[in-house]
Design an enzyme around this catalytic site. Structure first.
Site, PDB file in Angstrom:
ATOM      1  N   SER A  67       0.791  -1.238   0.000  1.00  0.00           N
ATOM      2  CA  SER A  67       0.000   0.000   0.000  1.00  0.00           C
ATOM      3  C   SER A  67       0.820   1.283   0.000  1.00  0.00           C
ATOM      4  O   SER A  67       0.248   2.371  -0.086  1.00  0.00           O
ATOM      5  CB  SER A  67      -0.955   0.017   1.194  1.00  0.00           C
ATOM      6  OG  SER A  67      -2.053  -0.825   0.957  1.00  0.00           O
ATOM      7  N   LYS A  70       0.080   3.754  -2.665  1.00  0.00           N
ATOM      8  CA  LYS A  70      -0.914   4.834  -2.583  1.00  0.00           C
ATOM      9  C   LYS A  70      -0.283   6.217  -2.489  1.00  0.00           C
ATOM     10  O   LYS A  70      -0.966   7.225  -2.704  1.00  0.00           O
ATOM     11  CB  LYS A  70      -1.852   4.571  -1.405  1.00  0.00           C
ATOM     12  CG  LYS A  70      -2.761   3.362  -1.636  1.00  0.00           C
ATOM     13  CD  LYS A  70      -3.432   2.872  -0.366  1.00  0.00           C
ATOM     14  CE  LYS A  70      -4.280   1.636  -0.671  1.00  0.00           C
ATOM     15  NZ  LYS A  70      -4.610   0.869   0.523  1.00  0.00           N
ATOM     16  N   SER A 127      -5.664   3.562   4.950  1.00  0.00           N
ATOM     17  CA  SER A 127      -5.189   2.813   3.778  1.00  0.00           C
ATOM     18  C   SER A 127      -6.346   2.212   2.996  1.00  0.00           C
ATOM     19  O   SER A 127      -6.284   1.065   2.540  1.00  0.00           O
ATOM     20  CB  SER A 127      -4.200   1.703   4.199  1.00  0.00           C
ATOM     21  OG  SER A 127      -3.434   1.275   3.108  1.00  0.00           O
ATOM     22  N   LYS A 240       3.531   6.696   4.686  1.00  0.00           N
ATOM     23  CA  LYS A 240       2.575   5.639   4.388  1.00  0.00           C
ATOM     24  C   LYS A 240       3.125   4.262   4.723  1.00  0.00           C
ATOM     25  O   LYS A 240       4.279   3.959   4.453  1.00  0.00           O
ATOM     26  CB  LYS A 240       2.207   5.691   2.893  1.00  0.00           C
ATOM     27  CG  LYS A 240       1.113   4.711   2.475  1.00  0.00           C
ATOM     28  CD  LYS A 240      -0.241   5.146   2.991  1.00  0.00           C
ATOM     29  CE  LYS A 240      -1.312   4.090   2.751  1.00  0.00           C
ATOM     30  NZ  LYS A 240      -1.180   2.942   3.692  1.00  0.00           N
TER      31      LYS A 240
END
Length: 303
Positions: A67, A70, A127, A240
Site C-alpha cells: 500500500s 498509494k 489505507s 505511508k
C-alpha cells in the site's frame, strides 16, 4: 550498500586517527558506515533538503511495495489539476472490490458523497483501497470504471517516468497486484516520497494521526493513520505504511527535526518501526529512547 558523504568523511577520519594512534594505548572508536541491525530486505535514506543519498541497502532491487503504492496514487491525483473540492458519489463497486480482494478499507458507504480531498484522507490514513479506487475512477479517463482505473494506472507509470523512477512499475492503484508486477525499489520510493511531500495537500493528510470527515448526507467518517511511527518519533511527518503477503511490512517515512529533512524507505521488514528509528537516529545523529508506538483504537485498520 551506499553511504553518504558525511559517513565517508567520518570513516576516513577514523582510519587516519587509528593509524596515528596504533602504537599508543588508546583505540579510536570505530564509526558505523550506516545504521546497524536493519532487518529490512531493502532500505534507503535520503536528505530531502539537499537531495543527498545518505545510505542504502539493496537500494535498486525491485520488490513489491504493497500500500505504499498509494503515495503515487495521491501524487497523481494532486498533480493532475483536478479540483480537490469536487464531489463524487461512492459506488457499490468500490465496496465490492475491497470485499473481493480483502483490502484495507475506509468503509465508504454506497451513495455517500465525498470530496476528493476527503478521499485522500480515506486512502492515506486507514489505507482505504475503496478510497483509492474512488480517486482512480474520478481522475482516470474512459467510459467505464474499469477503463478509468486502467487509465489512472497509466498516469501512475507516466509520473514514475517523469520522476526518473527507472526501476518502478505499477499495475495497481492501491498495491494489490494481481500479476505481481507492482514493483519498485527503495531508492525510487524515496524519490516518490520527497516529491509527494512537495504537495501541501498530501503533507497535510500524511501528518494527521486521525481525522473526522463528514459526507454531504451527514454521515461522519472517523479514520486513524495506520503509520504508528507518526506521533511516536519526534519530527515524523508521514508518509505511508504497506503490508502484503509477498511485499511484507513496508514503510515510506519522513521526518523534519533540528533543521534537517530526512526521507526513508523500508521494504519487507519484520521490524519496520524499529528499523525506521535506527535509520532516523543515525541520519539525524540522535540517540532516542526505545519507541513507544502510538496505539490504534480497537477496530481501526492495520496496514
Amino acid at each position: 550498500m551506499r553511504v553518504s558523504k558525511r559517513a565517508r568523511r567520518v570513516g576516513a577520519v577514523a582510519v587516519a586517527a587509528g593509524a596515528l594512534l596504533a602504537a599508543g594505548p588508546f583505540v579510536f572508536p570505530a564509526q558505523a558506515a550506516g545504521p546497524s541491525g536493519i532487518k529490512a530486505k531493502g532500505a534507503f535514506l535520503l536528505d530531502n533538503a539537499s537531495g543527498e543519498e545518505m545510505w542504502g541497502k539493496s537500494s535498486d532491487t525491485k520488490r513489491q511495495m504493497a500500500s505504499t503504492t498509494k503515495v503515487m496514487t495521491a501524487a497523481v491525483v494532486v498533480s493532475s489539476g483536478v479540483d480537490l473540492d469536487r464531489t463524487i458519489t461512492v459506488k457499490k463497486a468500490y465496496r465490492d472490490y475491497v470485499a473481493k480482494w480483502g483490502g484495507s478499507t475506509a468503509d465508504l458507504r454506497t451513495g455517500d458523497k465525498l470530496k476528493l480531498r476527503q478521499l485522500l484522507y480515506g486512502m492515506l490514513l486507514p489505507s482505504g483501497c475503496d478510497a483509492a479506487m474512488a480517486l482512480a475512477d474520478a481522475v482516470g479517463k474512459g467510459s467505464s470504471t474499469d477503463a478509468r482505473v486502467s487509465s489512472f494506472i497509466g498516469k501512475m507509470n507516466a509520473k514514475a517516468s517523469q520522476l526518473s523512477m527507472k526501476n518502478t512499475q505499477f499495475d495497481s492503484f492501491d498495491g494489490i497486484s494481481k500479476k505481481g508486477l507492482n514493483q519498485s525499489t527503495p531508492r525510487d520510493m524515496a524519490t516518490l516520497g520527497k516529491y509527494a511531500l512537495g504537495s501541501k495537500n498530501i503533507r497535510a493528510v500524511a501528518k494527521s494521526t486521525s481525522t473526522k470527515q463528514k459526507a454531504t448526507n451527514g454521515r461522519t467518517y472517523t479514520w486513524y493513520n495506520t503509520n504508528q511511527l507518526l506521533g511516536s518519533y519526534k519530527g515524523v511527518i508521514g508518509i505511508k505504511t504497506g503490508t502484503g503477503t509477498k511485499a511484507g511490512p513496508c514503510l515510506v517515512f519522513a521526518a523534519e527535526r533540528n533543521g534537517r529533512a530526512i526521507g526513508g524507505v523500508i521494504l519487507n521488514s519484520s521490524a519496520r518501526y524499529t528499523d525506521a528509528k535506527k535509520m532516523l537516529d543515525w541520519s539525524l545523529e540522535q540517540q532516542t529512547p526505545k519507541l513507544d508506538l502510538r496505539s490504534l483504537p480497537e477496530g481501526a485498520e492495520r496496514d
